[in-house]
Design an enzyme around this catalytic site. Structure first.
Site, PDB file in Angstrom:
ATOM      1  N   SER A   1     -13.579   2.264 -29.094  1.00  0.00           N
ATOM      2  CA  SER A   1     -12.424   1.559 -28.519  1.00  0.00           C
ATOM      3  C   SER A   1     -12.847   0.563 -27.450  1.00  0.00           C
ATOM      4  CB  SER A   1     -11.428   2.565 -27.923  1.00  0.00           C
ATOM      5  OG  SER A   1     -12.062   3.327 -26.915  1.00  0.00           O
ATOM      6  N   GLY A   2     -14.047   0.721 -26.913  1.00  0.00           N
ATOM      7  CA  GLY A   2     -14.509  -0.226 -25.881  1.00  0.00           C
ATOM      8  C   GLY A   2     -14.603   0.404 -24.509  1.00  0.00           C
TER       9      GLY A   2
ATOM     10  N   SER B   1      15.451  -7.641  30.705  1.00  0.00           N
ATOM     11  CA  SER B   1      16.335  -6.727  29.994  1.00  0.00           C
ATOM     12  C   SER B   1      17.470  -7.523  29.371  1.00  0.00           C
ATOM     13  CB  SER B   1      16.895  -5.696  30.955  1.00  0.00           C
ATOM     14  OG  SER B   1      15.833  -5.105  31.669  1.00  0.00           O
TER      15      SER B   1
ATOM     16  N   SER C   1     -12.714  12.266 -24.729  1.00  0.00           N
ATOM     17  CA  SER C   1     -11.813  13.280 -24.162  1.00  0.00           C
ATOM     18  C   SER C   1     -10.446  13.281 -24.842  1.00  0.00           C
ATOM     19  CB  SER C   1     -11.672  13.107 -22.642  1.00  0.00           C
ATOM     20  OG  SER C   1     -11.440  11.770 -22.287  1.00  0.00           O
TER      21      SER C   1
ATOM     22  N   LYS D   1      17.439 -14.502  30.146  1.00  0.00           N
ATOM     23  CA  LYS D   1      16.230 -15.209  29.670  1.00  0.00           C
ATOM     24  C   LYS D   1      16.583 -16.429  28.853  1.00  0.00           C
ATOM     25  CE  LYS D   1      14.627 -12.057  27.082  1.00  0.00           C
ATOM     26  NZ  LYS D   1      15.640 -11.024  27.276  1.00  0.00           N
TER      27      LYS D   1
ATOM     28  N   GLY E   1      14.146  -7.757  25.461  1.00  0.00           N
ATOM     29  CA  GLY E   1      13.912  -6.828  26.542  1.00  0.00           C
ATOM     30  C   GLY E   1      14.084  -5.364  26.220  1.00  0.00           C
TER      31      GLY E   1
END
Lengths: 631, 302
Positions: A469-470, A30, A539, A35, A111
């Site tokens: 247009s491709g 903790s 479209s 540590k 911790g």
């Protein structure tokens, strides 16, 4: 104790260095358990600090230190600026030190609760866990959590370091009661080796030298235990496994499979099997730049050449025919959740195990585990830092071993497909076979499942643009590339729709609208089937394109504007249509006597005068990859 | 994870090769940052091993500040030629035009413009999605917390508080367009490991690592080698020929030499064991300001 000096025989010294074993361990505790102080002291006492580090440390100790002007060892390891200011460790840090007997890599883990995931990270590559407890505070909720996570990640060796023993007057009672409480809790966690040591990280008691202050303690010091603890995992004696990372093909005469042997060993002439396909072959060569090997053992990175032209690619696991891994698309596992977005059952994640990546869903969250009490709790989701026991189903079968048998072939991560965060860490318990398991039937057949089987997300790629247009050229190239990637596609264009489904329609505005409506409805059906649909139609009207967009789920419709100026289209005029339109032979021709409403906010705009069709097609594929439609 | 059958260096080697292969397999356009130093030399050697008999499937990139030691540049070009690799060199031409240099601009601005900015320019120019670096976790405190696969935003920023958890050897390589990953295959190597490996494998390194008589001036206690005529000498300052070598290599005006007689690898390694000064100390840029490495890394430095 370990001042490294070379008197004469350098070669001998180097050989000793080489021969040392390595221990990877993690420290967890903790806040304020000490540590960082403990690790700092190990570095300090093993004389591994350089002079400039030491003088910086002395300076820093006066400025930020919490030890009243004494050297504050914690400052050595608290690396990031933010941490130094707050006085806490917020991320995993890796430290290196060596003694005469061993080399060490330490994962220093934070911790506090919100960083449980960092401890799991450190534990995943460690063989031993040091759990720190403050002698004044005893076993805390965090202590239990640390022990549980260490156990979950498959750690068998634990050191319980009862720190700050100086602050309880080196009392044996205090130590004994902490050890008793911890042992009672940890008894069921599967640790094979638990050693408790009373220490003072700040003053050095029992860290390296036995302390005169604890005559009642007769066990090893902290460091001598770490130097001698036997953690041999005998990986080399386990069944052979090598996940293939990369197919090595410098020329037509050489085809090898590069990867790391994660367990077992492989010799020349050994029979091997590709786990998923079950195809067998024989090892012809084990290739490295230092020359061919007769044998490669666990840990080695090699390139294996097989006798036959067996189909092997990245993600396959080479293994021994008599001890194969499980192959299944359903398994039970523990999952630790590591991201802010909660885990949702039935949501798709990318699962990465070894070198294989597949789409996966948590088909069932059986329960979550209270990491403090180990109680099983009913739950609908997992939050950050929560652990659950789940069933997982993957889009394709994967090869695996239970995690407790093999950490490499039993561990996986889950990746959030939208944020790319590492969302979960998983440890496989066992495979679930369809015949014996009811959960498979619980999954109803729907678009999600159909597309999961195909390893993709369905989409409509709607190519709009003027005649010439491709559109179709690019759409065809995109479809070829997707096909090359093993994706499932279907193309709807004038050729296969106008001649059949829409044979009855002409080119008036009304017929154009009906034409698009039917194409949109047809593409929706393909999307339901889990396909990536490519629609290549002029479209011309925005409203019809919007209608098509709204027929499918949000995000599934990708409007691709093939943007070629009218003059260029007329110049190209691949079918001679513009010429006929201008001559009045075709009426209502878009761009001539019928309008084209260019998209205002196309998802992708492709300018054919700037780039070649192949490059534009690549851009579309990239787009799909980035958005997670394909992997 | 340890295995009694592999030596310590073999284990490190295998781990690095594993990491390098993962990058080649998972990224579209990786690059290996090549800084010409000993760590880069080791990393490059590991890349040659990782793909043998193929060549590494990525180019090398050197970000040239125009102030590197001349011997480094010569070594760089010879190395690329010897190994048959594609070497890309990038210079921040805008910085050159502005006259940025380590003497007048100061080490901090020079490094920012000619190294950090230049690196970002190069990564953007070729749209690399992964870049190998030779950094080690034992070099510096903020490096100790660096991941092996370290995520960078589209602006090359590093957020130390928001790093991806990294478990086992399963690396999350997913990024969006423009984002990138810095990869550190030598993360778990120490300086001693690097030298031992150089020795064991016979890896060529720049001669500047070996002691030799070189023209030196001493400024604020740091020994600077006068590598070319661009170095302006103060009044009364004359270069002395002194027996020195370098523990790290960078821009010559910013790299301190150490006095040494070690003119062989054995000598260097022996000297290392008895050394009490860590290697980054020779780099003037690290001591510029508090926590300066972390700050530079956040800004995109390697």
């Amino acid at each position: 104790m370990n001042d490294i000096t070379v008197h004469g025989d350098l070669a001998k010294f180097l050989a000793e260095q080489e021969g040392k074993s390595l221990l990877r361990f993690l420290t967890c505790g903790s806040v304020d358990d000490g540590k960082s102080t403990l690790i700092g002291r190990l570095l300090y006492d093993s004389k591994l600090l350089f002079d400039d580090h030491l003088s910086a440390l002395e300076k820093d100790s006066k400025k930020h230190g919490t030890t009243g002007g004494d050297i504050d060892f914690a400052l050595l390891v608290d690396g990031l600026e933010a941490e130094r200011e707050q006085g806490i460790t917020i991320d995993v840090a890796y430290r290196f030190f060596a003694t005469e007997k061993r080399r060490f890599i330490v994962a220093d883990c934070p911790g506090h609760e919100q960083y449980t995931r960092n401890m799991a990270t450190g534990a995943s590559n460690s063989e031993l866990a040091v759990i720190l407890v403050d002698a004044r505070k005893g076993v805390l909720i965090q202590t239990r959590r640390h022990a549980y996570i260490a156990s979950l990640l498959g750690i068998h060796h634990v050191v319980l370091a009862v720190n700050k023993i100086d602050l309880v007057d080196f009392a044996q009672d205090a130590f004994d009661s902490i050890v008793a409480e911890f042992t009672a809790f940890a008894g069921g966690l599967g640790f094979t080796n638990l050693v408790a040591i009373p220490i003072s990280a700040r003053f050095g008691d029992n860290v390296i030298e036995p302390s005169p202050n604890t005559p009642w303690y007769r066990g090893p010091t902290f460091l001598s235990h770490l130097e001698t603890v036997d953690v041999e995992s005998a990986l080399a004696e386990k069944p052979f496994r090598m996940p293939v990372q990369w197919v090595n093909r410098p020329n037509l005469d050489f085809r090898g499979f590069s990867g790391t042997v994660v367990s077992g060993r492989v010799r020349k002439r050994d029979r091997l099997v590709v786990a998923k396909s079950g195809r067998e072959s024989t090892v012809k060569r084990i290739v490295t730049m230092d020359g061919d090997l007769d044998e490669a053992v666990a840990g080695a990175a090699v390139t294996v050449v097989l006798d036959d032209e067996v189909d092997v690619s990245r993600g396959d696991v080479l293994c021994e025919p008599t001890a194969r891994p499980e192959v299944s698309e359903q398994f039970a596992a523990h999952v630790l959740w590591m991201t802010d977005d909660e885990m949702l059952p039935s949501r798709q994640y990318l699962l990465k195990i070894g070198t294989a990546s597949v789409l996966a869903t948590v088909s069932e969250l059986k329960h979550k585990i209270d990491v403090n009490t180990l109680d099983h709790l009913a739950a609908k989701t997992l939050q950050l830092n929560e652990v659950g026991y789940v069933n997982i189903s993957t889009a394709q079968p994967i090869a695996f071993d239970p995690y407790h048998e093999n950490r490499d072939t039993g561990a996986f991560i889950l990746i959030d497909r939208f944020t790319n965060a590492t969302a979960g860490a998983g440890m496989i318990d066992f495979g679930l076979r369809r015949a014996t398991n009811v959960h498979w039937q619980a999954l109803t057949l729907n678009k999600r499942l159909r597309s999961a089987i195909k390893g993709q997300r369905p989409a409509v790629l709607w190519f709009t643009g003027l005649s010439g247009s491709g559109k179709s050229t690019i759409a065809n190239l995109v479809e070829q590339k997707l096909c090359g990637l093993g994706r499932h596609t279907y193309m709807l264009d004038g050729d296969n729709v106008r001649h059949g489904l829409n044979r009855d329609l002409g080119f008036t505005d009304a017929d154009r609208v009906e034409n698009i409506r039917r194409v949109a409805e047809a593409s929706k059906l393909f999307v339901e089937a889990g396909e990536i649909v490519l629609v290549s139609f002029i479209s011309p009207f925005r409203s019809e394109r919007r209608m098509a967009r709204e027929l499918v789920e949000q995000g599934e419709f990708i409007e691709i504007f093939v943007d070629t100026p009218l003059e260029v289209c007329m110049q190209r005029d691949p079918k001679g249509l513009y010429e006929k339109a201008r001559a009045g032979e075709i009426l209502n021709f878009t761009g001539i006597d019928s309008p084209y409403e260019a998209p205002e906010l196309a998802d992708i705009t492709l300018r054919t005068v700037e780039s070649a069709p192949d490059q534009l097609a690549l851009r579309v594929v990239e787009y799909l990859r980035e958005r997670g439609f394909i992997l | 994870m340890s295995d009694p059958h592999l030596s310590h260096l073999k284990r490190l080697e295998a781990e690095s090769i594993h990491i390098i292969r993962e990058v080649a397999a998972e990224f579209r356009n990786p690059v290996m940052l090549y800084s010409i130093g000993k760590d880069s030399s080791v990393m490059l050697h590991l890349a040659m091993k990782a793909f043998y008999p193929s060549k590494p499937p990525f180019p090398l990139l050197h970000v040239d500040t125009t102030w590197k030691f001349r011997e480094m540049i010569q070594f760089r070009d010879e190395t690329a030629k010897r190994l048959g690799l594609n070497l890309l060199v990038h210079i921040n031409e805008e910085g050159v035009k502005r006259g940025v240099n380590p003497f007048d601009s100061g080490s901090s601005l020079h490094t920012q413009v000619m190294k950090t900015e230049a690196l970002k320019q190069a990564l953007d120019k070729w749209a690399f999605d992964a870049a190998f670096g030779g950094a080690r976790r034992d070099e510096e405190k903020s490096r100790a917390k660096e991941r092996v696969f370290s995520f960078r935003t589209a602006t090359h920023a590093w957020d130390p508080k928001n790093q991806r958890p990294e478990l086992w050897r399963v690396y999350n390589t997913r990024i969006n367009k423009g984002e990138s990953i810095r990869v550190f295959p030598l993360s778990n190597w120490t300086e001693l490991d690097v030298w031992q490996y150089v020795m064991k494998e016979g890896i060529p390194i720049v001669p500047l690592y070996f002691a030799k008589k070189r023209p030196i001036v001493e400024r604020d206690g740091t020994l600077i080698m006068v590598d070319d005529g661009r170095m302006k000498l103060a009044n009364g300052e004359t270069p002395d020929m002194r027996m020195v070598r370098f523990r790290t290599l960078g821009c010559y005006p910013l790299t301190g030499a150490i006095e040494s007689d070690a003119d062989t690898l054995e000598g260097i390694v022996t000297e290392m064991f008895t050394a009490r000064t860590s290697e980054r100390q020779g780099r003037l840029i690290d001591t510029d300001e508090k926590a300066s490495m972390e700050k530079k890394k956040r800004e995109g430095y390697f």
